[in-house]
Design an enzyme around this catalytic site. Structure first.
Site, mmCIF file in Angstrom:
data_model
loop_
_atom_site.group_PDB
_atom_site.id
_atom_site.type_symbol
_atom_site.label_atom_id
_atom_site.label_comp_id
_atom_site.label_asym_id
_atom_site.label_seq_id
_atom_site.Cartn_x
_atom_site.Cartn_y
_atom_site.Cartn_z
ATOM 1 N N TYR A 78 -35.500 -1.447 -2.617
ATOM 2 C CA TYR A 78 -34.677 -2.085 -3.672
ATOM 3 C C TYR A 78 -36.146 -3.545 -3.098
ATOM 4 C CZ TYR A 78 -30.972 0.622 -3.023
ATOM 5 O OH TYR A 78 -30.258 1.732 -2.675
ATOM 6 N N GLU A 89 -21.603 -0.553 -8.243
ATOM 7 C CA GLU A 89 -21.223 0.160 -7.387
ATOM 8 C C GLU A 89 -20.711 -0.885 -6.674
ATOM 9 O OE1 GLU A 89 -24.920 -0.529 -4.828
ATOM 10 O OE2 GLU A 89 -26.186 1.008 -5.990
ATOM 11 N N HIS A 127 -20.594 6.060 -6.487
ATOM 12 C CA HIS A 127 -21.879 5.863 -5.127
ATOM 13 C C HIS A 127 -22.088 6.417 -4.397
ATOM 14 C CE1 HIS A 127 -22.839 2.665 -2.383
ATOM 15 N NE2 HIS A 127 -23.969 2.502 -3.491
ATOM 16 N N HIS A 168 -30.273 -3.196 -8.793
ATOM 17 C CA HIS A 168 -30.689 -3.302 -7.546
ATOM 18 C C HIS A 168 -29.999 -5.003 -7.329
ATOM 19 C CE1 HIS A 168 -28.912 -3.414 -3.399
ATOM 20 N NE2 HIS A 168 -28.551 -2.106 -3.236
#
Ligand code: GCO
Ligand code: MG
Length: 447
Positions: free
Chosen positions: A199, A304, A354, A254
């Site tokens: 990420y 998530e 998730h 993210h």
């Protein structure tokens, strides 16, 4: 003349006639008055013990709840995995949850969910929601075992023959990411999530000003938004060129870019036809979803990090994203996740639960039972369950040609070998605090 009486007399007559005829039609009114005439359903079953099973065989703290019942040998297992605060969840299970649930009727899942949910007065937090999830999933496991059928059958049966999944294609360079994506397609995946160095592409940025100034901790990472944006465009470009137009490509932002930068990057990704772009914003910035919708038609996956209905009801109702990415143990298990899925169906939001490494094999199975039974299933993050984990968790889901399959045994289908699990106790120190990512001047950013 009192019609109620007539109707009751009628039912009684029918009942008597059928009894006479040996059919034995169930008479709800009579049963209501006379417990002896009540339908002989499953014998009442009490919870006798609720305990945490914690194991850390591969550096990720996995937490389960085991619910034991008054029927010898009948128990349920549920996932309560929140690796960043594992010890807190274990305490919540072994103390509060056990005290609250022992003696209660195993069958009343919704009532147990609601009473446990509000028994702490303050609610919708990650620690207690995970404990509640473990309980909830374990109760569904027990109900499936009692009914002698897999949980998806209790949720309405199969809407599809298997669960389509996506796999992650990482790499240190855009070329490496594209090569990995091609390999995954050859392994049978139709959906691939592409990430340049995990990420935020933090592996391409080093020696930021805050480190030179000795600010923060050594392990703190630096993310350079320019390098990240450039790298993300390159991986889409390279992967499309190498892998073609058909493969479905996703990417997880993210929540690391400033919202307006995120919107601009997503607009510049339109030409690559992403299947979805995940977490463009943090939950704290949910409000930007409206502006994003006004600026692009790229499908969005979000959620998530959601713990509370306050975070998902309005964006789903306003159709501000296309996939709900909730981590089902973070909201309290199968019972609330089914409600989220049903809400999503009404607004054409599909599920993409998730499912990374910090979900236990029991949690992956719970995802799978829901994935099979809801109409608005979108895609499932593929579980990577090692042979070591499979030994500890017999009956774990498995992958074939990019599809996930769950064990068709009664219940959730996954058990825990407690002796083996105990060989890998939780480390005393909190292993997994989430990565600290800072800007060049040292300001901490959303993770
Ligand atoms: C994903 C997630 C995870 C989380 C991790 C946090 O999409 O799979 O973003 O990788 O970062 O689960 O513990
Ligand atoms: Mg994610």
């Amino acid at each position: 003349m009192n019609t109620k009486l007539n109707r009751r007399a009628l039912i009684k007559t029918v009942g008597a006639l059928s009894l006479g005829a040996g059919v034995g039609v169930f008479n709800p009114l009579e049963a209501a008055e006379n417990p002896k005439k009540q339908l002989k359903g499953l014998p009442p079953l009490k919870i006798t013990n609720v305990k945490a099973i914690a194991t850390c065989p591969e550096g990720t703290e996995l937490i389960m709840v085991k619910v034991e019942t008054s029927e010898p040998g009948l128990y349920g297992i549920g996932c309560a995995t929140f690796r960043q605060r594992a010890h807190a969840v274990v305490a919540a299970i072994n103390k509060s949850l056990n005290d609250f649930c022992v003696g209660k009727d195993v069958d009343n899942i919704e009532d147990l969910w609601q009473t446990t949910y509000q028994s702490s007065y303050w609610r919708n937090g990650p620690v207690l929601n995970n404990a509640l999830s473990g309980l909830d999933q374990a109760l569904w496991d027990i109900k499936g075992k009692r009914a002698n059928m897999p949980v998806y059958q209790l949720l309405g049966g199969k809407c599809r023959w298997a669960i389509d999944t996506y796999e992650n294609a990482g790499g240190k360079s855009p070329e490496e990411v594209a090569d990995t994506a091609l390999r995954l397609m050859e392994e049978g995946f139709r959906h691939v999530r592409i990430q340049l160095g995990g990420y935020g592409t933090t592996h391409l940025t080093n020696n930021p000003d805050f480190k030179q100034a000795g600010f923060g901790m050594d392990r703190d990472k630096f993310m350079d938004p320019y390098i990240y944006r450039k790298g993300t465009l390159e991986i889409f470009d390279k992967t499309r060129k190498l892998c073609g137009e058909k493969v479905e490509l996703m990417h997880d932002m993210h929540e690391r870019l400033q919202p307006m930068d995120a919107i601009n990057l997503i607009k510049s990704l339109e030409e690559y036809r992403p299947y979805f772009i995940e977490d463009p914003f943090s939950p704290e910035n949910n409000r930007y979803l409206k502006l994003l919708r006004k600026n692009t038609s790229v499908p969005i996956a979000m959620g998530e990090l959601y713990n509370s209905p306050h975070e998902w009801i309005d964006p789903i109702k306003d159709q501000l994203f296309d996939f709900i990415r909730i981590h089902i143990s973070q909201i309290g298990g199968i019972t609330p996740a089914m409600k989220v899925a049903r809400l999503g169906e009404a607004f054409n939001v599909r599920t993409a639960w998730h499912g990374p490494g910090d979900v236990s094999p029991v949690g992956h199975a719970a995802n799978g039972h829901i994935d099979l039974s809801v109409w608005n299933f979108g895609i499932q993050e593929s579980p990577n369950i090692s042979d070591k984990l499979r030994e500890i968790f017999p009956g774990s889901p498995y992958l074939k040609d990019g599809y996930m399959f769950i064990n068709e045994a009664p219940g959730l289908g996954v058990d825990v070998n407690e002796k083996l699990a105990a060989k890998y106790p939780l480390p005393d120190v909190q292993l997994n605090n989430w990565t600290q990512v800072r800007k060049n001047d040292g300001t901490i950013t959303r993770p």
